[in-house]
Design an enzyme around this catalytic site. Structure first.
Site, short mmCIF file in Angstrom:
data_model
loop_
_atom_site.label_atom_id
_atom_site.label_comp_id
_atom_site.label_asym_id
_atom_site.label_seq_id
_atom_site.Cartn_x
_atom_site.Cartn_y
_atom_site.Cartn_z
N ASP A 71 0.85 -1.18 0.00
CA ASP A 71 0.00 0.00 0.00
C ASP A 71 0.89 1.24 0.00
O ASP A 71 1.82 1.33 0.79
CB ASP A 71 -0.89 -0.04 1.25
CG ASP A 71 -1.79 1.18 1.35
OD1 ASP A 71 -2.05 1.81 0.31
OD2 ASP A 71 -2.23 1.49 2.48
N ASP A 75 -4.39 3.67 2.71
CA ASP A 75 -5.80 3.29 2.85
C ASP A 75 -5.97 1.82 3.22
O ASP A 75 -7.10 1.31 3.29
CB ASP A 75 -6.60 3.64 1.59
CG ASP A 75 -6.19 2.80 0.38
OD1 ASP A 75 -5.19 2.04 0.49
OD2 ASP A 75 -6.85 2.90 -0.67
N ASP A 79 -1.68 -1.10 -3.91
CA ASP A 79 -1.99 -0.36 -5.14
C ASP A 79 -0.83 -0.46 -6.14
O ASP A 79 0.21 -1.04 -5.84
CB ASP A 79 -2.30 1.11 -4.80
CG ASP A 79 -1.34 1.67 -3.75
OD1 ASP A 79 -0.13 1.48 -3.93
OD2 ASP A 79 -1.82 2.24 -2.74
N ASP A 250 -8.95 -15.31 -17.32
CA ASP A 250 -9.67 -15.80 -16.15
C ASP A 250 -10.78 -16.78 -16.55
O ASP A 250 -11.59 -16.49 -17.43
CB ASP A 250 -10.29 -14.60 -15.42
CG ASP A 250 -10.99 -15.00 -14.14
OD1 ASP A 250 -10.32 -15.50 -13.23
OD2 ASP A 250 -12.22 -14.82 -14.05
N GLU A 315 -6.50 -19.79 -17.61
CA GLU A 315 -6.87 -20.42 -16.35
C GLU A 315 -8.02 -21.38 -16.59
O GLU A 315 -9.14 -20.97 -16.85
CB GLU A 315 -7.31 -19.41 -15.29
CG GLU A 315 -7.52 -20.09 -13.95
CD GLU A 315 -8.67 -19.55 -13.10
OE1 GLU A 315 -8.64 -19.76 -11.88
OE2 GLU A 315 -9.61 -18.94 -13.63
C1 GLC Z 1 -10.86 -17.25 -11.22
C2 GLC Z 1 -10.12 -16.40 -10.23
C3 GLC Z 1 -10.90 -16.36 -8.96
C4 GLC Z 1 -12.24 -15.74 -9.24
C5 GLC Z 1 -12.96 -16.50 -10.36
C6 GLC Z 1 -14.11 -15.70 -10.88
O1 GLC Z 1 -10.94 -18.57 -10.81
O2 GLC Z 1 -8.82 -16.88 -10.05
O3 GLC Z 1 -10.22 -15.65 -7.96
O4 GLC Z 1 -13.02 -15.75 -8.09
O5 GLC Z 1 -12.14 -16.74 -11.45
O6 GLC Z 1 -13.66 -14.61 -11.61
#
Ligand code: GLC
Ligand code: MG
Length: 596
Positions: A71, A75, A79, A250, A315
């Protein structure tokens, strides 16, 4: 888990390895496309006039959860400026790239994975100017910056969704998955949500349900609508033009849903933390539909047109290697690096067991047929491996062993912030402390993911140097003893071991892109060769509390050809004298064959 058959003795292993080398190379060259050609070390490529491999095949990646790293303005939330101020630390650690999880404007229900504007920075994290400065400062230190692309869903506060939900006739209605209730008023099908319980929420105003695999505040985009694809791809252009070096995609395996919305098969097991009703499901109709791969191929083409050096990392937690292989694309024209999560999934997830690791790595090698992969032990969605593998008595030694494996397997390693100092998973103690909504719903069976997201531990001050304000998640008590400052000056610290390992890897062609072959089949000792044209290395990992020995004879090499390049316990460097390598409990050793 199926065990592959292995030759019984080290000598035979060597022979098999030599055969593998001679038969594999031409085979792989023929199979792989121009972009995914077999990798060669820099020294090797000079000799063979091969082009240098893509940067991400050599890179050590470091995942930063920006809320929790540093940080800068007090806050209590990390960041972008905080990250910039720690680039020197990362350069010194030796990492080549960072992956920063979402910092875009967001209501923060899923801490940034609910994006309400794809082309800006959340004021909590800074400004676009801060991002530009971060890129400039990172690149000045030869550190690449990979960012998160949350393409499966938006926030329910994103203007797209606000428009979409405003009326059935809105032009953006079809940008999301809307369906009428069934005649009895119930939801369109039985699909459950990853965060529970159900994946459909009724919008009272328009009388239809919308689909969300994750939180209700994360409505799913309709990727069957070409306008969605066009608009989302523009985000890629936006960030590449600003200097990003790639994207971590993601939850990509959830992009498509069965058009007929058929019910998923229900499994006998209940969701942990529930007693009735909530059965787990086989995600037959809402995960990994074949259409996903077509989008990946088009995304790759789009990416390559804007910047061919930009990397796409996918992912997708999938149960089988065959499913993961599809992400590479039919002609290696898909995702560059589908995350290999098999070390984070059972049985390797919780078993520090040589047979388990050997078979997972061999299965990976077999499935990959020369393609490039990743290795990862920890991230922001899983308990840290420090405690997953730690036995309570040898945790630091085991962490060194895990690090040695992660940084010497054939693939790009991904570190998770804090693993280099042995940060522990620190779960909330009461339900009131829980920040991750899933942990409140299923407390205490599932305490959510706060435990692996605690602030980075920089020094021994009360907030560990993370913030001068009140940290958004408490700093773990362990931070007093365990922090960067304390480990900086200790030559035997985990931090300095990571530094040495990364430095060794950086100058070792065999570790960067040499072939892999298992060595021996001791159930307590995971050992393997890494071999490039110019260098041979042996990695030996004693995954037990007992002494082990590794026979190095055979295959034209004898023990005296090896010298110790790195070890996790104090030991004499230099030539080995006995015919074998003796390993202390949980010891990790890297050997280099000399004179080759
Ligand atoms: C992926 C991310 C996770 C998130 C999910 C929904 O698995 O790594 O943190 O909650 O997608 O976006
Ligand atoms: Mg989807």
């Amino acid at each position: 888990m199926k065990q592959t058959t292995r030759a019984p003795r080290a000598a035979l292993d060597l022979l098999v390895f030599a055969l593998l080398l001679s038969t594999f190379a031409p085979l792989r060259a023929a199979q792989t496309s121009r972009t995914a050609r077999p990798t060669r070390s820099r020294a090797d490529s000079r000799r063979g006039a091969e082009p240098a491999p893509a940067w991400w095949k050599r890179a050590v990646f470091y995942e930063i959860y920006p809320r929790s790293f540093q940080d800068s303005d007090g806050d209590g939330v990390g960041d972008l400026d905080g990250i910039t101020s720690r680039l020197e630390y990362l350069a010194r650690l030796g990492v080549d790239a960072v992956w920063i999880t979402p910092f875009y404007p967001s209501p923060q229900v899923d801490f940034g994975y609910d994006v309400s504007d794809y082309e800006a920075v959340d004021p909590q994290f800074g400004t676009l100017a801060d991002f530009d400065r971060l890129i400039k400062e990172a690149h000045r230190r030869k550190i690449k910056v990979v960012i998160d692309f949350v393409l499966n869903h938006t926030s329910d506060q994103h203007p797209f969704f606000k428009e979409s939900r405003s009326s059935r006739e809105n032009p953006k209605r079809d940008w999301y998955i809307w369906r009428d209730p069934r005649p009895d008023g119930s939801r369109p099908n039985n699909w459950s949500s990853s965060f529970g319980p159900v994946a459909w929420t009724l919008d009272e105003q328009t009388g239809q349900f919308y689909y969300h695999y994750f939180y209700p505040q994360q409505p799913e985009l309709n990727w069957r609508n070409p306008e969605v694809e066009r608009r989302m791809f523009e985000t890629v252009r936006f960030w590449l033009r600003r200097g990003a070096d790639g994207f971590r995609l993601d939850a990509v395996n959830y992009l498509f849903e069965d058009p007929r919305l058929r019910d998923n098969p229900v499994l006998p097991e209940l969701r942990p933390g529930t007693t009735t009703g909530e059965h787990l499901q086989e995600k037959k109709y809402n995960r990994d539909l074949p259409e996903v791969q077509d989008v990946m191929v088009r995304l790759r083409a789009f990416n390559d047109r804007v910047n061919p050096a930009s990397v796409l990392i996918g992912e997708a937690y999938v149960p089988k290697w065959e499913e993961l292989m599809r992400y590479y694309g039919p002609a290696d024209n898909g995702v560059h690096l589908p995350f290999n999560f098999f070390l984070i999934m059972e049985p390797a997830r919780t078993h520090l067991d040589a047979n388990v690791f050997r078979s997972v790595v061999e299965a990976s090698e077999k499935a990959l047929r020369g393609r490039w992969t990743t290795y990862v032990l920890s991230n922001h969605d899983n308990p840290r491996h420090y405690d997953r593998y730690g036995d309570g008595a040898h945790n630091d030694l085991i962490a060194k062993l895990a690090a040695t494996m992660l940084l010497t397997l054939r693939g790009s390693p991904f570190l998770y912030y804090g693993e280099e100092i042995g940060m522990v998973t620190t779960e909330p103690k009461t339900i009131d402390e829980v920040r991750d909504p899933v942990g409140r719903r299923y407390w205490p069976a599932n305490k959510g993911r706060d435990g692996e997201r605690t602030p980075m531990q920089w020094d021994a001050s009360p907030n560990a140097g993370f913030t001068r304000g009140t940290p958004w998640l408490p700093v773990p008590p362990s931070a007093r003893a365990k922090n960067v400052g304390a480990q900086e000056d200790d030559p035997n610290s985990l931090l300095n071991f990571y530094r040495q390992l990364i430095a060794l890897r950086r100058r070792a062609p065999a570790l960067l892109d040499g072939e892999y072959a298992s060595l021996g089949e001791d159930p307590k000792l995971f050992a393997y060769w890494r071999k490039s044209r110019t260098q041979t290395m042996v990695v030996a990992l004693n995954m037990s509390g007992e002494a082990r020995t590794l026979n190095l004879g055979g295959g034209g090499l004898s023990a005296s050809d090896f010298r110790v390049a790195l070890s996790s316990r104090p030991r004499k460097r230099g030539q080995l004298t006995d015919g074998e390598l003796a390993l202390a409990p949980f010891e990790a050793v890297i050997l280099e064959a000399s004179g080759r």
